[in-house]
Scaffold this motif. Structure first.
Motif, PDB file in Angstrom:
ATOM      1  N   ALA A  45       0.826  -1.204   0.000  1.00 20.24           N
ATOM      2  CA  ALA A  45       0.000   0.000   0.000  1.00 20.24           C
ATOM      3  C   ALA A  45       0.864   1.260   0.000  1.00 20.24           C
ATOM      4  O   ALA A  45       1.940   1.296   0.598  1.00 20.24           O
ATOM      5  CB  ALA A  45      -0.922  -0.002   1.216  1.00 20.24           C
ATOM      6  N   ALA A  46       0.368   2.269  -0.694  1.00 22.63           N
ATOM      7  CA  ALA A  46       0.992   3.598  -0.715  1.00 22.63           C
ATOM      8  C   ALA A  46      -0.126   4.609  -0.860  1.00 22.63           C
ATOM      9  O   ALA A  46      -1.167   4.303  -1.429  1.00 22.63           O
ATOM     10  CB  ALA A  46       1.962   3.719  -1.887  1.00 22.63           C
ATOM     11  N   HIS A  73      -0.132   4.321 -10.024  1.00 21.37           N
ATOM     12  CA  HIS A  73      -1.371   5.071  -9.765  1.00 21.37           C
ATOM     13  C   HIS A  73      -2.533   4.592 -10.633  1.00 21.37           C
ATOM     14  O   HIS A  73      -3.682   4.696 -10.224  1.00 21.37           O
ATOM     15  CB  HIS A  73      -1.153   6.570 -10.008  1.00 21.37           C
ATOM     16  CG  HIS A  73      -0.306   7.217  -8.978  1.00 21.37           C
ATOM     17  ND1 HIS A  73      -0.764   7.557  -7.739  1.00 21.37           N
ATOM     18  CD2 HIS A  73       1.007   7.568  -9.002  1.00 21.37           C
ATOM     19  CE1 HIS A  73       0.204   8.103  -7.030  1.00 21.37           C
ATOM     20  NE2 HIS A  73       1.299   8.113  -7.776  1.00 21.37           N
ATOM     21  N   ARG A  74      -2.230   4.109 -11.837  1.00 22.50           N
ATOM     22  CA  ARG A  74      -3.289   3.656 -12.738  1.00 22.50           C
ATOM     23  C   ARG A  74      -2.854   2.367 -13.416  1.00 22.50           C
ATOM     24  O   ARG A  74      -1.695   2.196 -13.771  1.00 22.50           O
ATOM     25  CB  ARG A  74      -3.599   4.717 -13.789  1.00 22.50           C
ATOM     26  CG  ARG A  74      -4.121   6.014 -13.164  1.00 22.50           C
ATOM     27  CD  ARG A  74      -4.436   7.077 -14.196  1.00 22.50           C
ATOM     28  NE  ARG A  74      -5.693   6.876 -14.881  1.00 22.50           N
ATOM     29  CZ  ARG A  74      -6.896   7.093 -14.368  1.00 22.50           C
ATOM     30  NH1 ARG A  74      -7.010   7.493 -13.138  1.00 22.50           N
ATOM     31  NH2 ARG A  74      -7.972   6.923 -15.093  1.00 22.50           N
ATOM     32  N   TYR A  75      -3.819   1.470 -13.600  1.00 24.29           N
ATOM     33  CA  TYR A  75      -3.604   0.200 -14.289  1.00 24.29           C
ATOM     34  C   TYR A  75      -4.645   0.130 -15.399  1.00 24.29           C
ATOM     35  O   TYR A  75      -5.842   0.087 -15.121  1.00 24.29           O
ATOM     36  CB  TYR A  75      -3.777  -0.965 -13.311  1.00 24.29           C
ATOM     37  CG  TYR A  75      -3.479  -2.317 -13.925  1.00 24.29           C
ATOM     38  CD1 TYR A  75      -2.218  -2.874 -13.835  1.00 24.29           C
ATOM     39  CD2 TYR A  75      -4.463  -3.025 -14.601  1.00 24.29           C
ATOM     40  CE1 TYR A  75      -1.941  -4.115 -14.391  1.00 24.29           C
ATOM     41  CE2 TYR A  75      -4.197  -4.261 -15.170  1.00 24.29           C
ATOM     42  CZ  TYR A  75      -2.935  -4.797 -15.057  1.00 24.29           C
ATOM     43  OH  TYR A  75      -2.665  -6.025 -15.626  1.00 24.29           O
ATOM     44  N   VAL A  80      -5.657   3.054  -9.148  1.00 27.47           N
ATOM     45  CA  VAL A  80      -5.322   1.983  -8.203  1.00 27.47           C
ATOM     46  C   VAL A  80      -5.437   2.548  -6.796  1.00 27.47           C
ATOM     47  O   VAL A  80      -4.795   3.539  -6.455  1.00 27.47           O
ATOM     48  CB  VAL A  80      -3.895   1.452  -8.465  1.00 27.47           C
ATOM     49  CG1 VAL A  80      -3.513   0.425  -7.412  1.00 27.47           C
ATOM     50  CG2 VAL A  80      -3.792   0.858  -9.863  1.00 27.47           C
ATOM     51  N   LEU A  81      -6.259   1.879  -5.967  1.00 28.51           N
ATOM     52  CA  LEU A  81      -6.514   2.361  -4.620  1.00 28.51           C
ATOM     53  C   LEU A  81      -5.758   1.597  -3.548  1.00 28.51           C
ATOM     54  O   LEU A  81      -5.340   2.168  -2.549  1.00 28.51           O
ATOM     55  CB  LEU A  81      -8.015   2.301  -4.326  1.00 28.51           C
ATOM     56  CG  LEU A  81      -8.907   3.024  -5.337  1.00 28.51           C
ATOM     57  CD1 LEU A  81     -10.375   2.765  -5.039  1.00 28.51           C
ATOM     58  CD2 LEU A  81      -8.590   4.508  -5.348  1.00 28.51           C
ATOM     59  N   ASP A  82      -5.598   0.289  -3.732  1.00 24.80           N
ATOM     60  CA  ASP A  82      -4.937  -0.543  -2.728  1.00 24.80           C
ATOM     61  C   ASP A  82      -4.437  -1.836  -3.374  1.00 24.80           C
ATOM     62  O   ASP A  82      -4.799  -2.133  -4.515  1.00 24.80           O
ATOM     63  CB  ASP A  82      -5.878  -0.843  -1.553  1.00 24.80           C
ATOM     64  CG  ASP A  82      -7.159  -1.533  -1.978  1.00 24.80           C
ATOM     65  OD1 ASP A  82      -7.099  -2.520  -2.746  1.00 24.80           O
ATOM     66  OD2 ASP A  82      -8.235  -1.106  -1.528  1.00 24.80           O
ATOM     67  N   LEU A  89      -7.237  -6.373 -10.597  1.00 24.50           N
ATOM     68  CA  LEU A  89      -7.096  -5.856 -11.962  1.00 24.50           C
ATOM     69  C   LEU A  89      -6.116  -6.705 -12.770  1.00 24.50           C
ATOM     70  O   LEU A  89      -6.365  -7.020 -13.939  1.00 24.50           O
ATOM     71  CB  LEU A  89      -6.619  -4.395 -11.933  1.00 24.50           C
ATOM     72  CG  LEU A  89      -7.617  -3.365 -11.406  1.00 24.50           C
ATOM     73  CD1 LEU A  89      -6.924  -2.029 -11.159  1.00 24.50           C
ATOM     74  CD2 LEU A  89      -8.785  -3.204 -12.363  1.00 24.50           C
ATOM     75  N   VAL A  90      -5.002  -7.089 -12.151  1.00 24.93           N
ATOM     76  CA  VAL A  90      -4.002  -7.912 -12.839  1.00 24.93           C
ATOM     77  C   VAL A  90      -4.572  -9.291 -13.151  1.00 24.93           C
ATOM     78  O   VAL A  90      -4.460  -9.782 -14.275  1.00 24.93           O
ATOM     79  CB  VAL A  90      -2.712  -8.034 -12.000  1.00 24.93           C
ATOM     80  CG1 VAL A  90      -1.739  -9.011 -12.649  1.00 24.93           C
ATOM     81  CG2 VAL A  90      -2.052  -6.666 -11.823  1.00 24.93           C
ATOM     82  N   LEU A  91      -5.195  -9.927 -12.163  1.00 28.30           N
ATOM     83  CA  LEU A  91      -5.762 -11.267 -12.371  1.00 28.30           C
ATOM     84  C   LEU A  91      -6.811 -11.276 -13.471  1.00 28.30           C
ATOM     85  O   LEU A  91      -6.927 -12.250 -14.213  1.00 28.30           O
ATOM     86  CB  LEU A  91      -6.368 -11.800 -11.069  1.00 28.30           C
ATOM     87  CG  LEU A  91      -5.378 -12.257 -10.015  1.00 28.30           C
ATOM     88  CD1 LEU A  91      -6.096 -12.507  -8.690  1.00 28.30           C
ATOM     89  CD2 LEU A  91      -4.631 -13.499 -10.462  1.00 28.30           C
ATOM     90  N   ASP A  92      -7.557 -10.186 -13.591  1.00 24.90           N
ATOM     91  CA  ASP A  92      -8.609 -10.100 -14.608  1.00 24.90           C
ATOM     92  C   ASP A  92      -8.070  -9.769 -16.001  1.00 24.90           C
ATOM     93  O   ASP A  92      -8.814  -9.778 -16.971  1.00 24.90           O
ATOM     94  CB  ASP A  92      -9.651  -9.048 -14.212  1.00 24.90           C
ATOM     95  CG  ASP A  92     -10.520  -9.501 -13.045  1.00 24.90           C
ATOM     96  OD1 ASP A  92     -10.510 -10.705 -12.721  1.00 24.90           O
ATOM     97  OD2 ASP A  92     -11.196  -8.642 -12.450  1.00 24.90           O
ATOM     98  N   SER A  93      -6.777  -9.475 -16.100  1.00 26.20           N
ATOM     99  CA  SER A  93      -6.168  -9.144 -17.393  1.00 26.20           C
ATOM    100  C   SER A  93      -5.959 -10.413 -18.221  1.00 26.20           C
ATOM    101  O   SER A  93      -5.602 -11.463 -17.695  1.00 26.20           O
ATOM    102  CB  SER A  93      -4.824  -8.449 -17.186  1.00 26.20           C
ATOM    103  OG  SER A  93      -5.003  -7.232 -16.504  1.00 26.20           O
TER     104      SER A  93
END
Length: 125
Positions: A45-46, A73-75, A80-82, A89-93
């Motif tokens: 997290a950031a 910040h964006r994918y 990107v929030l957390d 998002l990555v898994l759904d790619s």
């Protein structure tokens, strides 16, 4: 025969019928299955994104120019929030596609395209 005995027999019959069906080889997913994507990074997290904490050595993300310490910040255009949302998002790619990352590195905005690979779901022994 009681209800629970019949229930147990039905479960055993179902399991046996499933085991006897011809299934595709483990290395080949069924044609209608969903295959999860990965870009080979670990994030934490950031504020306003996630920080790349680690990545696969000699992986596609490293080859694409991603670095440990980059703040994503964006994918693919999505903020990107957390870490959980990032991983979803990555898994759904789609494996074989490219993930467009917008990140901050050393105070500068950077755009990087990272190839999405198929997640390795093989059992480890």
């Amino acid at each position: 025969m009681s209800f629970s005995s019949r229930h147990g027999l039905l479960v055993c019959a179902f399991v046996a019928s499933c085991a006897s069906q011809d299934l595709p080889p483990a290395s080949e997913p069924p044609p209608d299955s969903v295959v999860a994507g990965t870009i080979g990074v670990v994030v934490t997290a950031a504020g306003g994104g996630v920080v790349v904490a680690a990545m696969r050595p000699n992986g596609r993300a490293k080859e694409a120019g991603l670095r440990v310490g980059d703040v994503v910040h964006r994918y693919n255009g999505v903020s990107v929030l957390d870490p959980q949302q990032f991983y979803r998002l990555v898994l759904d790619s789609m494996p074989g596609s490219r993930a467009e990352l917008e990140l901050v590195r050393d105070g500068s905005l950077v755009h990087i395209a990272v190839p999405v690979e198929e997640t390795d779901t093989a059992l480890r022994g």
